[in-house]
Design a protein around this motif. Sequence first.
Motif, PDB file in Angstrom:
ATOM      1  N   ARG A 193      12.504   3.566  14.166  1.00  0.00           N
ATOM      2  CA  ARG A 193      13.173   4.218  13.035  1.00  0.00           C
ATOM      3  C   ARG A 193      13.367   3.218  11.899  1.00  0.00           C
ATOM      4  O   ARG A 193      14.210   3.415  11.017  1.00  0.00           O
ATOM      5  CB  ARG A 193      14.531   4.784  13.484  1.00  0.00           C
ATOM      6  N   ALA A 194      12.580   2.141  11.918  1.00  0.00           N
ATOM      7  CA  ALA A 194      12.745   1.060  10.939  1.00  0.00           C
ATOM      8  C   ALA A 194      12.082   1.410   9.615  1.00  0.00           C
ATOM      9  O   ALA A 194      11.144   0.748   9.158  1.00  0.00           O
ATOM     10  CB  ALA A 194      12.168  -0.237  11.497  1.00  0.00           C
ATOM     11  N   PHE A 195      12.569   2.479   9.001  1.00  0.00           N
ATOM     12  CA  PHE A 195      12.045   2.950   7.720  1.00  0.00           C
ATOM     13  C   PHE A 195      13.217   3.281   6.812  1.00  0.00           C
ATOM     14  O   PHE A 195      14.331   3.546   7.281  1.00  0.00           O
ATOM     15  CB  PHE A 195      11.185   4.210   7.905  1.00  0.00           C
ATOM     16  N   PRO A 196      12.977   3.343   5.506  1.00  0.00           N
ATOM     17  CA  PRO A 196      14.061   3.714   4.586  1.00  0.00           C
ATOM     18  C   PRO A 196      14.679   5.070   4.925  1.00  0.00           C
ATOM     19  O   PRO A 196      15.890   5.249   4.814  1.00  0.00           O
ATOM     20  CB  PRO A 196      13.370   3.742   3.213  1.00  0.00           C
ATOM     21  N   ASN A 197      13.834   6.030   5.342  1.00  0.00           N
ATOM     22  CA  ASN A 197      14.342   7.359   5.692  1.00  0.00           C
ATOM     23  C   ASN A 197      14.440   7.569   7.198  1.00  0.00           C
ATOM     24  O   ASN A 197      14.526   8.706   7.665  1.00  0.00           O
ATOM     25  CB  ASN A 197      13.466   8.456   5.069  1.00  0.00           C
ATOM     26  N   ALA A 198      14.402   6.484   7.937  1.00  0.00           N
ATOM     27  CA  ALA A 198      14.662   6.479   9.376  1.00  0.00           C
ATOM     28  C   ALA A 198      13.967   7.622  10.116  1.00  0.00           C
ATOM     29  O   ALA A 198      12.749   7.661  10.214  1.00  0.00           O
ATOM     30  CB  ALA A 198      16.170   6.486   9.629  1.00  0.00           C
ATOM     31  N   ASP A 199      14.749   8.579  10.622  1.00  0.00           N
ATOM     32  CA  ASP A 199      14.210   9.616  11.503  1.00  0.00           C
ATOM     33  C   ASP A 199      13.213  10.522  10.787  1.00  0.00           C
ATOM     34  O   ASP A 199      12.266  11.009  11.401  1.00  0.00           O
ATOM     35  CB  ASP A 199      15.352  10.452  12.078  1.00  0.00           C
TER      36      ASP A 199
END
Length: 301
Positions: free
Chosen positions: A181-187
Motif C-alpha cells: 500500500r506504499a502509494f500516495p492513494n494507498a488502497d
Amino acid sequence: MITPIAMLFYYDGKLHRVDALSAYAGRIGDTPGTNWLIVGTDSRDGLTSEQKKNLATGDADGARTDTIMMAHLPPSGKPMLISIPRDMYVPIPGMGSHKINAAFNNGGPNLLVQTVEEFTGVHIDHYAEIGFGGFDSLVDSVGGVEMCLDQPLHDPKAGLNLEAGCQTLNGTQALGLVRTRAFPNADLERVVNQRKFLAALMSKATSPGVLLNPFRLFPFVSGAVDAVTVDNGDHIWNLAWLAYKISGDPVTTTAPADGDEYTDDGDSLIPGDTTKQFFDYVARGQEVPANLLTSGAGAVS
C-alpha cells in the motif's frame, strides 16, 4: 487408468469449502449474468514460521479482508473485474454502517456476501477466497507471471523490492505486489495492481504453455485447490470457467464513491448517486458507461 474426468472429480473433492451463500430473509433474486465475489485475506493458515518470515507476512492470527473484488460475467460483452475498496462505508446487517471489510472481519464470508448484495443490488452466484498461504506456490507453479511496472517498488513491510520495467515475478514478489500500500492513494492504487495481476495470472494459467504442459498444469491445479476456498455449491469447473473468462481483456475498474469523510471507522469512502448508478448497470447486466469507470493509476502498465 486414471481418466481426465476422474482427475477432475478428485481435485474437486479436495477443494476447501465454506457456507458463504446461505439464504437470508429478503435476499435479492438472480440478476443477469454470473457474479463472483473474490476475497483476498491475510490468513496465514498453512504457513510455517520460516515461510512467514520469507514472505514478510507477520504473525497475526485469524483472517481479515485485504481484497474485495466482484467478477461480473455479463450476458454479453466484456467481463468486468470490479474492486470494492475496503474503506467503502456501507450498511452492514446487524452492525450499522461501517467500512465494508468489517463485514468479513465480524461475520465471515456469509455476512460479507449479504452486505455486498444489499449494497450493490447484485446477486452473488459464486464465492472464492484466497489467503497468504499457497498464493506464492500458485504463482511459482506456472513459472511466474510477467508484469510491467511503471515505477520501482520498495516496501519492507510487504517484503517488496522491485525495479521499474517488465519482469517475471515469482510467488514471493507477486505476493508483495498485491499487498503493498506504499502509494500516495494507498488502497485505491493497490486494488488496481491486484486486478491487473489477477488477470495476468489467469492469462498465464490458461495459456498453452501451462494447459499443454503437465509439469505446469497439475502443480497449478493442485496449488489452486490448496490455496482457494469456495462456497459449498461451487466446483473446480466453475473456477476454470472464471479463469477462462477473465484471462482475456476484462474491463477493470474500482467501484466509484462520491467522496471521502472521516467517520467513527476513520477515513472512509462514501458511496452516493454515482455508486448507485454504477451498480444499477451491473445489476441489469448492461454495459457500464465509460464515465462511471475508474481505473486509477497503480504501478502496473
